[in-house]
Design a protein around this motif. Structure first.
Motif, mmCIF file in Angstrom:
data_model
loop_
_atom_site.group_PDB
_atom_site.id
_atom_site.type_symbol
_atom_site.label_atom_id
_atom_site.label_comp_id
_atom_site.label_asym_id
_atom_site.label_seq_id
_atom_site.Cartn_x
_atom_site.Cartn_y
_atom_site.Cartn_z
ATOM 1 N N PRO A 1 9.988 11.798 -5.506
ATOM 2 C CA PRO A 1 9.632 12.993 -4.443
ATOM 3 C C PRO A 1 8.700 13.707 -5.097
ATOM 4 O O PRO A 1 7.622 13.057 -5.883
ATOM 5 C CB PRO A 1 10.583 14.317 -5.436
ATOM 6 N N GLY A 2 7.719 14.198 -4.102
ATOM 7 C CA GLY A 2 6.735 15.298 -4.016
ATOM 8 C C GLY A 2 5.289 14.491 -3.272
ATOM 9 O O GLY A 2 3.873 14.473 -3.429
ATOM 10 N N PHE A 3 5.794 12.595 -2.725
ATOM 11 C CA PHE A 3 4.739 11.943 -1.960
ATOM 12 C C PHE A 3 4.495 12.680 -0.877
ATOM 13 O O PHE A 3 6.451 13.317 -0.287
ATOM 14 C CB PHE A 3 5.207 10.801 -2.166
ATOM 15 N N LYS A 4 3.727 12.280 0.171
ATOM 16 C CA LYS A 4 3.430 13.369 1.084
ATOM 17 C C LYS A 4 2.329 13.083 1.867
ATOM 18 O O LYS A 4 1.198 12.896 1.239
ATOM 19 C CB LYS A 4 3.253 14.932 0.821
ATOM 20 N N ALA A 5 2.457 12.563 3.381
ATOM 21 C CA ALA A 5 1.812 11.901 4.015
ATOM 22 C C ALA A 5 1.048 12.933 5.045
ATOM 23 O O ALA A 5 2.908 13.463 5.974
ATOM 24 C CB ALA A 5 2.216 11.152 4.891
ATOM 25 N N GLU A 6 0.754 13.900 4.783
ATOM 26 C CA GLU A 6 0.335 15.156 6.062
ATOM 27 C C GLU A 6 -0.113 14.567 7.455
ATOM 28 O O GLU A 6 -0.468 13.551 8.078
ATOM 29 C CB GLU A 6 -0.946 16.063 5.767
ATOM 30 N N SER A 7 0.488 15.618 8.303
ATOM 31 C CA SER A 7 0.056 14.668 10.171
ATOM 32 C C SER A 7 -1.372 14.828 10.057
ATOM 33 O O SER A 7 -2.521 15.742 9.152
ATOM 34 C CB SER A 7 0.647 16.592 10.736
ATOM 35 N N GLY A 8 -1.798 13.695 10.496
ATOM 36 C CA GLY A 8 -3.391 13.638 11.183
ATOM 37 C C GLY A 8 -3.862 12.815 10.156
ATOM 38 O O GLY A 8 -4.521 11.608 10.265
ATOM 39 N N THR A 9 -2.650 11.429 9.195
ATOM 40 C CA THR A 9 -3.297 10.706 8.187
ATOM 41 C C THR A 9 -2.461 9.951 8.600
ATOM 42 O O THR A 9 -1.447 9.271 9.773
ATOM 43 C CB THR A 9 -2.264 11.015 7.225
ATOM 44 N N VAL A 10 -3.335 8.087 8.516
ATOM 45 C CA VAL A 10 -2.289 6.879 8.725
ATOM 46 C C VAL A 10 -2.051 6.044 7.146
ATOM 47 O O VAL A 10 -2.833 6.084 6.438
ATOM 48 C CB VAL A 10 -3.392 6.268 9.697
ATOM 49 N N PHE A 11 -0.339 5.995 7.470
ATOM 50 C CA PHE A 11 0.129 5.289 5.769
ATOM 51 C C PHE A 11 1.299 4.459 6.579
ATOM 52 O O PHE A 11 1.593 4.124 7.799
ATOM 53 C CB PHE A 11 0.999 6.882 5.877
ATOM 54 N N SER A 12 0.259 3.355 5.565
ATOM 55 C CA SER A 12 1.474 1.660 5.966
ATOM 56 C C SER A 12 2.150 1.711 4.696
ATOM 57 O O SER A 12 1.445 1.800 3.513
ATOM 58 C CB SER A 12 0.744 1.589 6.640
ATOM 59 N N ALA A 13 3.205 1.186 4.371
ATOM 60 C CA ALA A 13 3.657 0.651 3.106
ATOM 61 C C ALA A 13 3.860 -1.254 3.527
ATOM 62 O O ALA A 13 5.260 -1.168 4.688
ATOM 63 C CB ALA A 13 5.143 1.437 2.401
ATOM 64 N N LYS A 14 3.683 -2.019 2.984
ATOM 65 C CA LYS A 14 3.854 -3.363 3.562
ATOM 66 C C LYS A 14 4.410 -4.333 1.980
ATOM 67 O O LYS A 14 3.780 -4.018 1.354
ATOM 68 C CB LYS A 14 3.090 -4.356 4.186
ATOM 69 N N ILE A 15 5.534 -4.849 2.181
ATOM 70 C CA ILE A 15 6.164 -5.465 1.392
ATOM 71 C C ILE A 15 5.955 -6.675 1.310
ATOM 72 O O ILE A 15 6.099 -7.797 2.720
ATOM 73 C CB ILE A 15 7.303 -5.946 1.607
ATOM 74 N N GLU A 16 4.855 -7.519 0.712
ATOM 75 C CA GLU A 16 4.342 -9.265 0.973
ATOM 76 C C GLU A 16 4.079 -9.784 -0.442
ATOM 77 O O GLU A 16 3.012 -8.681 -1.130
ATOM 78 C CB GLU A 16 3.395 -8.863 2.018
ATOM 79 N N ASP A 17 3.289 -10.820 -0.517
ATOM 80 C CA ASP A 17 2.591 -11.194 -1.091
ATOM 81 C C ASP A 17 1.230 -10.823 -2.045
ATOM 82 O O ASP A 17 0.257 -10.842 -1.176
ATOM 83 C CB ASP A 17 2.272 -12.665 -1.316
ATOM 84 N N VAL A 18 1.279 -10.611 -3.086
ATOM 85 C CA VAL A 18 -0.121 -9.542 -3.333
ATOM 86 C C VAL A 18 -0.561 -10.610 -4.588
ATOM 87 O O VAL A 18 -0.049 -10.761 -5.978
ATOM 88 C CB VAL A 18 0.402 -8.398 -4.241
ATOM 89 N N CYS A 19 -1.504 -11.137 -4.737
ATOM 90 C CA CYS A 19 -2.520 -12.015 -5.074
ATOM 91 C C CYS A 19 -3.121 -11.093 -6.414
ATOM 92 O O CYS A 19 -3.894 -10.205 -6.652
ATOM 93 C CB CYS A 19 -3.598 -12.703 -5.379
ATOM 94 N N ALA A 20 -3.091 -11.371 -7.644
ATOM 95 C CA ALA A 20 -4.035 -11.068 -8.990
ATOM 96 C C ALA A 20 -4.604 -11.033 -8.919
ATOM 97 O O ALA A 20 -5.359 -12.191 -8.410
ATOM 98 C CB ALA A 20 -2.945 -10.996 -10.773
ATOM 99 N N ASP A 21 -6.166 -10.185 -9.186
ATOM 100 C CA ASP A 21 -7.231 -10.213 -9.286
ATOM 101 C C ASP A 21 -7.680 -10.897 -10.788
ATOM 102 O O ASP A 21 -7.228 -10.951 -12.169
ATOM 103 C CB ASP A 21 -7.995 -9.353 -9.384
#
Length: 57
Positions: free
Chosen positions: A37-57
């Motif tokens: 709750p509280g998350f918002k992607a306003e009009s005109g933005t580009v947002f994506s969420a991906k589930i994939e392997d993420v390597c630790a730095d």
């Protein structure tokens, strides 16, 4: 949050932020991207969420 940005987490991202302006935001997580709750992607933005392997730095 504004501008171009990539957020990464090995397991889970929990987001409560607001994406605004001409932002281009990518969330990458190993298991889940949870948009709380509280998350918002306003009009005109580009947002994506991906589930994939993420390597630790």
């Amino acid at each position: 949050m504004s501008g171009t940005r990539t957020e990464q987490a090995i397991q889970t991202i929990n987001a409560q932020n607001k994406i605004e302006g001409s932002s281009n935001v990518i969330y990458k997580a190993g298991n889940a991207a949870i948009l709380e709750p509280g998350f918002k992607a306003e009009s005109g933005t580009v947002f994506s969420a991906k589930i994939e392997d993420v390597c630790a730095d």
